[in-house]
Design an enzyme around this catalytic site. Structure first.
Site, PDB file in Angstrom:
ATOM      1  N   ASP A  25       0.811  -1.122  -0.063  1.00 58.43           N
ATOM      2  CA  ASP A  25       0.036   0.227   0.010  1.00 58.43           C
ATOM      3  C   ASP A  25       0.850   0.965   0.150  1.00 58.43           C
ATOM      4  OD1 ASP A  25      -1.930   1.637   2.582  1.00 58.43           O
ATOM      5  OD2 ASP A  25      -1.797   2.075   0.383  1.00 58.43           O
ATOM      6  N   ASN A  27      -0.609   4.437  -0.492  1.00 58.57           N
ATOM      7  CA  ASN A  27      -1.345   5.784  -0.084  1.00 58.57           C
ATOM      8  C   ASN A  27      -1.845   5.807   1.177  1.00 58.57           C
ATOM      9  OD1 ASN A  27      -3.037   4.191  -0.679  1.00 58.57           O
ATOM     10  ND2 ASN A  27      -4.489   5.469  -2.095  1.00 58.57           N
ATOM     11  N   ASP A  29      -4.088   3.870   2.717  1.00 56.57           N
ATOM     12  CA  ASP A  29      -5.554   3.518   2.952  1.00 56.57           C
ATOM     13  C   ASP A  29      -5.596   2.077   3.639  1.00 56.57           C
ATOM     14  OD1 ASP A  29      -6.630   3.040  -0.606  1.00 56.57           O
ATOM     15  OD2 ASP A  29      -5.023   2.039   0.749  1.00 56.57           O
ATOM     16  N   ASP A  33      -2.007  -1.415  -3.588  1.00 56.14           N
ATOM     17  CA  ASP A  33      -2.333  -0.788  -4.843  1.00 56.14           C
ATOM     18  C   ASP A  33      -1.348  -0.913  -6.039  1.00 56.14           C
ATOM     19  OD1 ASP A  33      -1.859   1.674  -2.563  1.00 56.14           O
ATOM     20  OD2 ASP A  33      -0.125   1.038  -3.851  1.00 56.14           O
ATOM     21  N   ASP A 102      -6.076 -11.912 -14.383  1.00 59.73           N
ATOM     22  CA  ASP A 102      -7.220 -12.988 -13.964  1.00 59.73           C
ATOM     23  C   ASP A 102      -8.414 -12.493 -14.829  1.00 59.73           C
ATOM     24  OD1 ASP A 102      -7.189 -14.046 -10.598  1.00 59.73           O
ATOM     25  OD2 ASP A 102      -8.548 -14.695 -12.390  1.00 59.73           O
ATOM     26  N   ASP A 204     -10.481 -18.182 -14.118  1.00 61.72           N
ATOM     27  CA  ASP A 204     -11.179 -18.390 -13.242  1.00 61.72           C
ATOM     28  C   ASP A 204     -12.292 -19.282 -13.341  1.00 61.72           C
ATOM     29  OD1 ASP A 204     -13.377 -17.026 -10.710  1.00 61.72           O
ATOM     30  OD2 ASP A 204     -11.680 -17.607 -10.096  1.00 61.72           O
ATOM     31  N   GLU A 265      -8.190 -22.587 -14.253  1.00 65.64           N
ATOM     32  CA  GLU A 265      -8.472 -23.154 -12.915  1.00 65.64           C
ATOM     33  C   GLU A 265      -9.653 -23.884 -13.094  1.00 65.64           C
ATOM     34  OE1 GLU A 265      -9.723 -21.631  -8.413  1.00 65.64           O
ATOM     35  OE2 GLU A 265     -10.874 -20.867 -10.380  1.00 65.64           O
ATOM     36  N   HIS A 341      -4.155 -17.826  -3.267  1.00 66.79           N
ATOM     37  CA  HIS A 341      -5.112 -16.836  -2.491  1.00 66.79           C
ATOM     38  C   HIS A 341      -6.182 -17.610  -1.922  1.00 66.79           C
ATOM     39  CE1 HIS A 341      -7.034 -17.153  -6.438  1.00 66.79           C
ATOM     40  NE2 HIS A 341      -8.245 -16.569  -6.014  1.00 66.79           N
ATOM     41  N   ASP A 342      -6.644 -18.984  -2.344  1.00 68.24           N
ATOM     42  CA  ASP A 342      -7.765 -19.627  -1.826  1.00 68.24           C
ATOM     43  C   ASP A 342      -7.359 -20.643  -0.922  1.00 68.24           C
ATOM     44  OD1 ASP A 342      -9.439 -19.598  -5.301  1.00 68.24           O
ATOM     45  OD2 ASP A 342      -9.564 -18.016  -3.600  1.00 68.24           O
TER      46      ASP A 342
HETATM   47  O1  TEU Z   1     -12.028 -20.248  -7.058  1.00 67.14           O
HETATM   48  C1  TEU Z   1     -12.751 -21.430  -7.271  1.00 67.14           C
HETATM   49  C2  TEU Z   1     -12.652 -22.230  -6.243  1.00 67.14           C
HETATM   50  O2  TEU Z   1     -12.640 -23.250  -6.631  1.00 67.14           O
HETATM   51  C3  TEU Z   1     -12.456 -21.879  -4.826  1.00 67.14           C
HETATM   52  O3  TEU Z   1     -13.607 -21.158  -4.499  1.00 67.14           O
HETATM   53  C4  TEU Z   1     -12.504 -22.524  -4.057  1.00 67.14           C
HETATM   54  O4  TEU Z   1     -13.625 -23.607  -3.910  1.00 67.14           O
HETATM   55  C5  TEU Z   1     -12.606 -22.405  -2.592  1.00 67.14           C
HETATM   56  O5  TEU Z   1     -12.157 -21.080  -2.754  1.00 67.14           O
HETATM   57  C6  TEU Z   1     -11.533 -23.116  -1.861  1.00 67.14           C
HETATM   58  O6  TEU Z   1     -11.747 -22.820  -0.664  1.00 67.14           O
HETATM   59  C7  TEU Z   1     -11.812 -19.243  -7.794  1.00 67.14           C
HETATM   60  C8  TEU Z   1     -11.089 -18.033  -7.376  1.00 67.14           C
HETATM   61  O7  TEU Z   1      -9.865 -18.335  -6.976  1.00 67.14           O
HETATM   62  C9  TEU Z   1     -11.856 -17.742  -5.770  1.00 67.14           C
HETATM   63  O8  TEU Z   1     -10.993 -16.755  -5.276  1.00 67.14           O
HETATM   64  C10 TEU Z   1     -13.147 -17.104  -6.116  1.00 67.14           C
HETATM   65  O9  TEU Z   1     -13.752 -16.887  -4.866  1.00 67.14           O
HETATM   66  C11 TEU Z   1     -13.889 -18.044  -6.954  1.00 67.14           C
HETATM   67  O10 TEU Z   1     -13.362 -18.455  -8.036  1.00 67.14           O
HETATM   68  C12 TEU Z   1     -15.196 -17.210  -7.575  1.00 67.14           C
HETATM   69  O11 TEU Z   1     -14.558 -16.357  -8.499  1.00 67.14           O
HETATM   70 CA    CA Z   2      -3.565   1.769  -1.098  1.00 68.13          CA
END
Ligand code: TEU
Ligand code: CA
Length: 572
Positions: A25, A27, A29, A33, A102, A204, A265, A341-342
């Site tokens: 970040d 700025n 907030d 960014d 993405d 996605d 994915e 990130h999941d």
């Molecule tokens: O994730 C799809 C997916 O399989 C995930 O939802 C997964 O089931 C779950 O997060 C596991 O706990 C994609 C993206 O990577 C995710 O961040 C989004 O939330 C989702 O699609 C909907 O766009």
């Molecule tokens: Ca920021």
């Protein structure tokens, strides 16, 4: 591939995933960014990565942190401006780093003008962009399908009296890909970004764009696997019969006209699908994110839910990866990932985030990056970042996590402690705490109040400390990435599965005509021993890399491996 296929540069690449909200970040907030990303490109260049995968940065009401897009051609104001984007892309390219955006086109935000229009009336020209059903005669939902973030997949739309389908949150209505106008819209927005110089897409839930049922046909209920009306329904909406047709059209209309990297994915994707979709001759995408290895330590996985956990068995993990390696190596290509990130942080999930954090993080990296495929590093994985265990549910932000907690504790009689235990183990917020750049306030991520709390261990685990420590996980990743540039066998070598006798020891071989690589890792906190097969032990070997320098490794038939020790050997 219709025209002569551009060189598969992505086979030699290592990809770094940035979750923009939590990266840097500038700025104050409290939200990462684009200017922040640009300010850290020297750090990424030093790490040696070739491509950045950027999680969504488009206009979005952030019901699912950007995976709910309301304008595909606009930058989310919190992240910056289109000018910031163009400056970031130019700065990446100036360093030889490519950018993968993405592409979230299985669904839009319900605040996207398409949906705003569509929901007004049945004859609105945009109505057919989405998937609608009449409620049952008794007013109940068309099916018993549960959405990924709990609740029914069907949301009633007053204006037309129908329900629309949303596999994720109700603010993420699924698009109707059977409608050729929708496909044309998607192809146009892809060209918009590729014409700006973007180098590819992470797509996605791309295998959900074709639904395994006819728009006007009867809709089967999902199998009943637990109490209550709603039942897990991922399998009801993945891998429909027109998937390859839609992807082939995308290839012909867009991808064939650019030199791109594409990764789809694909929850519930099978090895055969991997072979078909990534086939270098006939496939549409370069690689997939398959989930089989991500579901091994959850009782239900993508089908029945990830919250009930079971210990990871490394023999299962080895066997699963070996199946994908051997099945795709002649025709297609694999992606290699343990985190994103999941998913929870890999060192906490598969390694040891206590005393052996650094060594186990290096062992996981060695095991993963030694395989054939394109490796993906999720931001912070190169620092050995760990899961976080906030006591209060109020400290969590992820819609999937908050919905799980609410439903579990209010509808399924799960105690607060048990729900929090599951959240500590697998919540997506484990991966979304701010990137710790230093031991300064807010881990040097922001001068303001971060949108989500930093991981309290940032005083030990941060980039500044890692750069200053030659034995850090960061510098080990640099070596691994550098090796991939030096050793063709590491990129193209044939994969040969090999199951060491000890259940906690994992290993495999890679072969080129000239040399072989042996990757051997002890994935436990105890000393382990491994006898090498005669034909291997007899070959001259050069030690390439390991994470226990002081152990003085010697090439001999009987190898002893320290806790979480990894060894990479070059056999001639
Ligand atoms: O994730 C799809 C997916 O399989 C995930 O939802 C997964 O089931 C779950 O997060 C596991 O706990 C994609 C993206 O990577 C995710 O961040 C989004 O939330 C989702 O699609 C909907 O766009
Ligand atoms: Ca920021």
């Amino acid at each position: 591939m219709t025209q002569s296929a551009p060189a598969a540069w992505w086979k030699n690449s290592v990809v770094y995933q940035i979750y923009p909200r939590s990266f840097c970040d500038t700025n104050g907030d409290g939200i990462g960014d684009l200017v922040g990303i640009t300010s850290k490109l020297d750090y990424l260049q030093m790490l040696g990565v070739d491509v950045v995968w950027l999680s969504p940065i488009y206009a979005s009401p952030n019901d699912d942190n950007g995976y709910d897009i309301s304008d595909y051609r606009a930058i989310m104001p919190e992240f910056g401006t289109m000018a910031d984007f163009e400056a970031m892309l130019a700065a990446m390219h100036a360093r030889g780093i490519k950018l993968m955006m993405d592409l979230v086109v299985n669904h839009t935000s319900d605040e996207h003008p398409w949906f705003q229009q569509a929901r007004q009336s049945r004859d609105n020209p945009y109505h057919d962009y989405y998937l609608w059903r009449e409620p049952k005669a008794d007013g109940s939902a068309p099916t018993n399908w549960e959405a990924a973030f709990n609740g029914s997949v069907w949301q009633c739309n007053e204006a037309t009296g129908e329900s629309y389908l949303h596999m994720f949150s109700k603010k993420q209505p699924d698009l109707n890909w059977e409608n050729p106008v929708v496909r044309a819209e998607v192809f146009a927005l892809m060209r918009f970004w590729l014409d700006k110089g973007v180098d590819g897409f992470r797509m996605d839930v791309i295998n959900m764009i074709s639904k395994p049922w006819q728009l006007d046909g009867s809709l089967p209920d999902a199998p009943v696997v637990r109490d209550g009306f709603l039942q897990p329904a991922f399998a009801m909406t993945c891998n429909g019969p027109r998937l390859n047709e839609f992807l082939a059209e995308m290839r012909k209309e867009v991808l064939d006209h650019y030199n791109t990297l594409t990764v789809g994915e694909a929850p519930l994707a099978t090895v055969q699908q991997g072979r078909d979709i990534t086939n270098a001759q006939t496939g549409a995408l370069n690689m997939l994110f398959q989930f089989e290895h991500m579901d091994l330590d959850s009782v239900g996985g993508h089908v029945n839910g990830k919250w009930a956990r079971k210990p990871l068995d490394w023999r299962d993990m080895s066997a699963t990866m070996a199946r994908w390696q051997t099945a795709l190596q002649d025709t297609g290509w694999n992606s290699l990932y343990l985190c994103n990130h999941d998913q929870p942080r890999s060192v906490s999930r598969c390694g040891d985030d206590g005393d052996l954090r650094v060594r186990s993080a290096k062992a996981l990296a060695t095991w993963l990056h030694g395989m054939q495929g394109t490796p993906y590093i999720y931001q912070g994985e190169e620092l050995g970042m760990t899961n976080v265990a906030f006591e209060r549910i109020e400290d969590y932000r992820d819609i999937e996590t908050l919905n799980f907690y609410r439903v579990a504790t209010t509808e399924r009689g799960v105690s607060h402690a048990a729900a929090m235990a599951s959240i500590h183990a697998v919540s997506r917020d484990n991966a979304r705490t701010p990137m710790p750049w230093s031991a300064a306030t807010n881990a040097g991520f922001s001068a303001g109040q971060p949108w989500i709390r930093v991981n309290p261990n940032f005083t030990q685990i941060n980039a500044e400390a890692a750069l200053a420590d030659p034995d850090s996980v960061f510098h080990y990743y640099r070596q691994l990435i550098a090796l991939r540039k030096q050793l063709p066998v590491l990129v193209h070598g044939r994969f040969e599965a090999w199951s060491p006798s000890d259940p906690k020891v994992v290993g495999y071989l890679r072969h080129s005509d000239e040399v072989s690589l042996l990757v051997l890792c002890n994935m436990s906190g105890q000393l382990r021993h491994q006898m090498l097969p005669e034909h291997l032990a007899q070959r001259p070997a050069q030690f390439l890399l390991g994470n226990v320098p002081e152990s003085g490794v010697v090439w001999q038939q009987h190898l002893s491996l320290q806790p979480f020790e990894a060894q990479l050997w070059l056999l001639s």
